[in-house]
Design a protein around this motif. Sequence first.
Motif, PDB file in Angstrom:
ATOM      1  N   THR A 120       6.761  61.579 -12.297  1.00 19.88           N
ATOM      2  CA  THR A 120       7.881  60.717 -12.652  1.00 19.88           C
ATOM      3  C   THR A 120       8.777  60.538 -11.436  1.00 19.88           C
ATOM      4  OG1 THR A 120       7.807  61.508 -14.937  1.00 19.88           O
ATOM      5  CG2 THR A 120       9.829  60.425 -14.220  1.00 19.88           C
ATOM      6  N   THR A 121       8.972  59.295 -11.041  1.00 24.74           N
ATOM      7  CA  THR A 121       9.803  59.018  -9.866  1.00 24.74           C
ATOM      8  C   THR A 121      11.060  58.228 -10.207  1.00 24.74           C
ATOM      9  OG1 THR A 121       8.605  56.969  -9.353  1.00 24.74           O
ATOM     10  CG2 THR A 121       7.776  59.011  -8.364  1.00 24.74           C
ATOM     11  N   MET A 122      11.163  57.765 -11.456  1.00 25.00           N
ATOM     12  CA  MET A 122      12.330  56.980 -11.861  1.00 25.00           C
ATOM     13  C   MET A 122      12.933  57.595 -13.115  1.00 25.00           C
ATOM     14  SD  MET A 122      10.782  53.154 -11.298  1.00 25.00           S
ATOM     15  CE  MET A 122       9.103  53.728 -11.548  1.00 25.00           C
ATOM     16  N   LEU A 178       0.578  47.208 -12.273  1.00 22.97           N
ATOM     17  CA  LEU A 178      -0.014  48.538 -12.453  1.00 22.97           C
ATOM     18  C   LEU A 178       0.341  49.110 -13.818  1.00 22.97           C
ATOM     19  CD1 LEU A 178      -1.508  51.025 -11.365  1.00 22.97           C
ATOM     20  CD2 LEU A 178       0.670  51.780 -10.370  1.00 22.97           C
ATOM     21  N   TRP A 179       1.622  49.017 -14.197  1.00 21.45           N
ATOM     22  CA  TRP A 179       2.038  49.537 -15.499  1.00 21.45           C
ATOM     23  C   TRP A 179       1.328  48.802 -16.634  1.00 21.45           C
ATOM     24  CZ3 TRP A 179       8.087  50.092 -14.918  1.00 21.45           C
ATOM     25  CH2 TRP A 179       8.351  51.147 -14.031  1.00 21.45           C
ATOM     26  N   THR A 236      12.116  50.823 -21.345  1.00 19.90           N
ATOM     27  CA  THR A 236      12.511  52.229 -21.338  1.00 19.90           C
ATOM     28  C   THR A 236      12.385  52.875 -19.973  1.00 19.90           C
ATOM     29  OG1 THR A 236      10.287  52.826 -22.104  1.00 19.90           O
ATOM     30  CG2 THR A 236      12.007  52.605 -23.766  1.00 19.90           C
ATOM     31  N   TRP A 237      11.519  52.365 -19.125  1.00 17.93           N
ATOM     32  CA  TRP A 237      11.322  52.994 -17.818  1.00 17.93           C
ATOM     33  C   TRP A 237      12.269  52.460 -16.752  1.00 17.93           C
ATOM     34  CZ3 TRP A 237       5.338  53.686 -16.694  1.00 17.93           C
ATOM     35  CH2 TRP A 237       4.846  54.697 -17.534  1.00 17.93           C
ATOM     36  N   CYS A 238      12.562  51.171 -16.765  1.00 15.75           N
ATOM     37  CA  CYS A 238      13.277  50.626 -15.602  1.00 15.75           C
ATOM     38  C   CYS A 238      14.348  49.592 -15.943  1.00 15.75           C
ATOM     39  CB  CYS A 238      12.285  50.035 -14.603  1.00 15.75           C
ATOM     40  SG  CYS A 238      11.454  48.543 -15.192  1.00 15.75           S
ATOM     41  N   ILE A 273       5.248  57.045 -12.479  1.00 16.00           N
ATOM     42  CA  ILE A 273       5.816  56.447 -13.677  1.00 16.00           C
ATOM     43  C   ILE A 273       7.336  56.610 -13.718  1.00 16.00           C
ATOM     44  CG2 ILE A 273       3.704  56.865 -14.977  1.00 16.00           C
ATOM     45  CD1 ILE A 273       5.115  59.197 -16.377  1.00 16.00           C
ATOM     46  N   GLY A 274       7.942  55.916 -14.667  1.00 15.07           N
ATOM     47  CA  GLY A 274       9.360  56.073 -14.938  1.00 15.07           C
ATOM     48  C   GLY A 274       9.558  56.885 -16.197  1.00 15.07           C
ATOM     49  N   CYS A 275      10.812  57.169 -16.487  1.00 17.16           N
ATOM     50  CA  CYS A 275      11.152  57.933 -17.684  1.00 17.16           C
ATOM     51  C   CYS A 275      12.423  57.346 -18.276  1.00 17.16           C
ATOM     52  CB  CYS A 275      11.355  59.412 -17.356  1.00 17.16           C
ATOM     53  SG  CYS A 275      11.917  60.420 -18.745  1.00 17.16           S
TER      54      CYS A 275
END
Length: 465
Positions: free
Chosen positions: A198-200, A268-269, A300-302, A401-403
């Motif tokens: 997770t990078t975001m 990609l997502w 939800t991710w970004c 991915i994001g979170c």
Amino acid sequence: MSLHTALSAVDTGLDASLKRLFDLLRIPSISTQAAHAPDCRAAANWLVDTLHDMGFTASTRETPGHPMVVAHAKGPHGSPHVLFYGHYDVQPVDPLTLWHSAPFEPVLVDGPTGEKEITARGAADDKGQVMTFIEACRALKQADGTLPLSVTLLIEGEEESGGINLLPFLEANTEELKADVALICDTGMLGRGLPAITTMLRGMVGEEVIITAANRDLHSGMYGNAARNPIQVLCDIVADLRDGATGRVTLPGFYDGVPDIDPQTRALWGKIGPSDAQSLGPVGLSLAAGEQGYTALEQTWCRPSCEINGISGGYEENGFKTVLPAKAMAKVSFRLVGTQDPEAIRAAFRAHVQARLPADCTADFVAHGGSRASLVPTTMPFLPPALKALEAEWQQPAAVIGCGGSIPVVTEIQQALGMDSLLIGFGLDDDRVHSPNEKYDLSCFHKGTRSWVRVLYALAGKNPD
């Protein structure tokens, strides 16, 4: 040092590792309940004893709340230094009647997918995840008597109760805790068998607003229609927070600092991520209902959000009462991305409320925390080897991915220690975190431990294969 010797040690020692995890899970370290303060200390002491027996220099550190656990082990001269963060405290277990087994008597059961599941409070959040790292360090030490790099562990006991003592502790112990990179395990995978980093992480602003009209509750027959109803006022105000046609938040300046998704990441997502129906189906929904033009995953991710988390006023017990309440309350949270400023969002929300207050009404506000979003730069040198190490273990490309959630420790580590973090966890969406029957797949515990062996080996500059 042989990587394969360490991996073999994980495999042959799995039963013993599981026993140690069960010992920790039996300690009811509920940080939000004062009656469990001795249990929180017992969990901290258990960790110190375990790490000390493994050759770490380990101790508890006092705070105004529950103690911190700090441990150190030196690697070869000139090797990188990592700081691992986790927490030993857990959520309350209510409602107890919904548990299939005692929450602090861990059991290994067959799950609906055919996987073996460890069921107990804290199995996934965060004791199971913490123990994957500790057991990986144990296996590496067994393989060569030392670790491939220097490791500091910081395990707190107040994450589930606000973590108010963490930042002051970080700031007071900067020299001791500073490392090259932080490793945080309080996250999950993209899906079963699909590793991810997770990078975001989204930031958050929490606000409570109380609207007051009359000086007491009124009879709705005698005063209805003539007196202001604070519930109606409040509903009008919160309804105006979103544009009904687009789903966008209406606060002036809300989208300042919000970056759009770059086409490569979006593509990609779209390939690796679940569809809207797959994301929402398990909770009985099917359509992304928020900001138009973005999938549920992207929302939800970004993307930032505004949600009403609670609203109350008037008579709320069983039966019926014709009351016109004096007060009404709403709790509203904003999830932030990019460089959105939490305090600017808070000020915009309060101005939104004040601008819509009719005569004879007042508004009071209670702040419930605020944190900025965090982003791990893709240029971080530790990211590529960690991704390759995870791919080697799971035989699947590891995703970035994001979170949708907020993990304040990431921002606090950056603020106090000037360090970026890699968020590597092995939880799954169906782990029932914070709910009855919390679980952690046995395969996630086993392969998570193997993954940390590979990651630590790779971060030390060694070939993960």
